[in-house]
Scaffold this motif. Structure first.
Motif, PDB file in Angstrom:
ATOM      1  N   VAL A 237     -17.999   7.825 -31.197  1.00  0.00           N
ATOM      2  CA  VAL A 237     -17.934   7.964 -29.748  1.00  0.00           C
ATOM      3  C   VAL A 237     -16.731   8.824 -29.352  1.00  0.00           C
ATOM      4  O   VAL A 237     -16.801   9.623 -28.405  1.00  0.00           O
ATOM      5  CB  VAL A 237     -17.877   6.577 -29.094  1.00  0.00           C
TER       6      VAL A 237
ATOM      7  N   VAL B  97     -24.473   2.235 -25.155  1.00  0.00           N
ATOM      8  CA  VAL B  97     -25.232   2.985 -26.153  1.00  0.00           C
ATOM      9  C   VAL B  97     -26.620   2.379 -26.284  1.00  0.00           C
ATOM     10  O   VAL B  97     -26.772   1.163 -26.412  1.00  0.00           O
ATOM     11  CB  VAL B  97     -24.508   2.979 -27.520  1.00  0.00           C
TER      12      VAL B  97
ATOM     13  N   LEU C 190     -22.266   6.953 -34.065  1.00  0.00           N
ATOM     14  CA  LEU C 190     -23.526   7.304 -33.406  1.00  0.00           C
ATOM     15  C   LEU C 190     -24.528   7.835 -34.422  1.00  0.00           C
ATOM     16  O   LEU C 190     -24.144   8.417 -35.439  1.00  0.00           O
ATOM     17  CB  LEU C 190     -23.287   8.348 -32.316  1.00  0.00           C
TER      18      LEU C 190
ATOM     19  N   ASP D   4     -29.434   8.953 -30.195  1.00  0.00           N
ATOM     20  CA  ASP D   4     -28.824   7.899 -29.386  1.00  0.00           C
ATOM     21  C   ASP D   4     -28.603   8.396 -27.958  1.00  0.00           C
ATOM     22  O   ASP D   4     -28.459   9.598 -27.709  1.00  0.00           O
ATOM     23  CB  ASP D   4     -27.483   7.467 -29.984  1.00  0.00           C
TER      24      ASP D   4
ATOM     25  N   VAL E 185     -26.058   7.807 -24.653  1.00  0.00           N
ATOM     26  CA  VAL E 185     -24.711   7.314 -24.362  1.00  0.00           C
ATOM     27  C   VAL E 185     -24.427   7.469 -22.877  1.00  0.00           C
ATOM     28  O   VAL E 185     -24.695   8.531 -22.291  1.00  0.00           O
ATOM     29  CB  VAL E 185     -23.656   8.076 -25.189  1.00  0.00           C
TER      30      VAL E 185
END
Length: 396
Positions: free
Chosen positions: A315, A335, A353, A357, A359
């Motif tokens: 992240v 997430v 991650l 994904d 975010v």
């Protein structure tokens, strides 16, 4: 008596074996040192000549390396649409020709390099310029002719390793640090079978290193220690692509396809090119991360592409990729995806991650300057009593 004689003979053989190992270790260190001196440009020169001026573009870079007339230019044209001259004679490509592959919402730069020959590490056929571009790549595709002998693969691997490229290898788990004083400190956390303390001292003395700290975290070899001391090795992934499988038998194709890190294709018949693109994606390890503004739907049109070779996939790396000043304002992130245990998951900056994904970044709220009611922290009144404005006297 016979057993005693055999015991003496075995001890002598063991001593000869040990001395041979020490001697070979010293010779390997001398050869590596001399090879490094030969490959370095002479002092006072501006460099090794004109190189290939190719600016990095996209989310990854892949280099095509191989002998002349193995199908590199044809492969570039079919994967990217960029025209690269292809002919039946050798050395058709004389410079680096770039192309862009659009795959999985990412842009991958593919470089068609001139064919290299034996002795390229010494500068033959502009071999140094070709290998220098390969060092700056994230993945190497070694294009080989399926109808030729297996010796071509060994020659190319030897030429690349001569200039410090290590194909499909990871850096050795050896901690090495030079010091000004204190001598040589030798430690290990794993049993060693290829090297011992005495041989390590001899190799370091060959490099005129008399003060250093060495820690082995695995059963490494003499070559691994030399690579760590040199410090200029490049560990890169490589896929061996065998072209022209349409001119060999099915048994030979099956044998080539079962070799590790190998793939078979045919540019003439357009066979297995989709599998080549998928293999490139797997080896490069690209991770697509989609953003989601607060109160809105995720944006699946323009992902943020991360890679473990280019910064990392956490992240924190995601925030740095967007803007460097974003980290100080992040409170937490939400997430969605395969890396989350539940949807959504509150994550910190160290969360790893994975591909596709989603975010959402939640920022810290700005503090109100005035406060509220009796807890008001700021006032316009002066700090000192003498500075207060005196009220006018009452009229009588």
């Amino acid at each position: 008596m016979q057993i005693f004689i055999l015991h003496i003979v075995s001890d002598e053989y063991f001593l000869i074996f040990c001395h041979t190992e020490y001697h070979l270790g010293q010779l390997k260190a001398k050869l590596a040192k001399l090879r490094t001196q030969l490959l370095e440009p002479p002092k006072g020169s501006s460099g090794g000549g004109d190189g290939f001026e190719v600016t990095k573009f996209g989310h990854g870079r892949v280099a095509l390396i191989g002998f002349p007339s193995v199908g590199k230019s044809t492969l570039l044209t079919m994967l990217t649409g960029t025209h690269s001259e292809a002919a039946s004679y050798e050395f058709t490509t004389l410079t680096c020709i770039p192309g862009i592959i659009h795959y999985n919402d990412t842009k991958i730069q593919l470089l068609d390099l001139p064919g290299i020959i034996e002795g390229a590490s010494e500068g033959k056929g502009r071999g140094r310029q070709v290998i220098a571009v390969a060092k700056s790549s994230d993945l190497v595709l070694m294009v080989l002719d399926a109808s030729k002998s297996e010796g071509h693969r060994q020659i190319l691997t030897r030429e690349l390793e001569a200039v410090g490229l290590r194909l499909n290898k990871r850096p050795p788990q050896i901690y090495f640090k030079r010091k000004k004083t204190g001598g040589i400190s030798f430690n290990t956390t794993a049993p060693l079978t290829h090297i011992d303390e005495k041989l390590c001292y001899q190799i370091l003395h060959e490099y005129k290193i008399h003060n250093a700290e060495v820690l082995f975290r695995e059963d490494a070899t003499v070559d691994d220690l030399i690579d760590v001391i040199e410090g200029n090795r490049k560990y890169i992934k490589c896929v061996y692509v065998y072209n022209k499988i349409d001119v060999v038998g099915i048994d030979d194709v099956d044998k080539l396809a079962r070799q590790p890190n190998s793939l078979v294709i045919s540019c003439n018949l357009k066979l297995n090119l989709d599998r080549l693109l998928a293999r490139m994606w797997e080896e490069m390890g690209l991770v697509r991360v989609y953003t989601k503004p607060q109160g809105q739907q995720p944006d699946f049109t323009d992902p943020v592409v991360l890679s473990s070779d280019r910064g990392g996939c956490t992240v924190e790396d995601f925030c740095n990729h967007i803007h460097r000043s974003l980290l100080k304002d992040v409170k937490y992130v939400l997430v969605w995806g395969t890396s989350a245990r539940h949807y959504p998951q509150h994550c910190g900056l160290s969360h790893g991650l994975q591909d596709e994904d989603v975010v959402q970044i939640v920022k810290k709220k700005e503090k109100e300057e005035g406060g509220r009611g009796r807890f008001k922290s700021h006032t316009n009144a002066p700090d000192r009593i003498s500075d207060r404005v005196k009220k006018a006297p009452l009229k009588t």
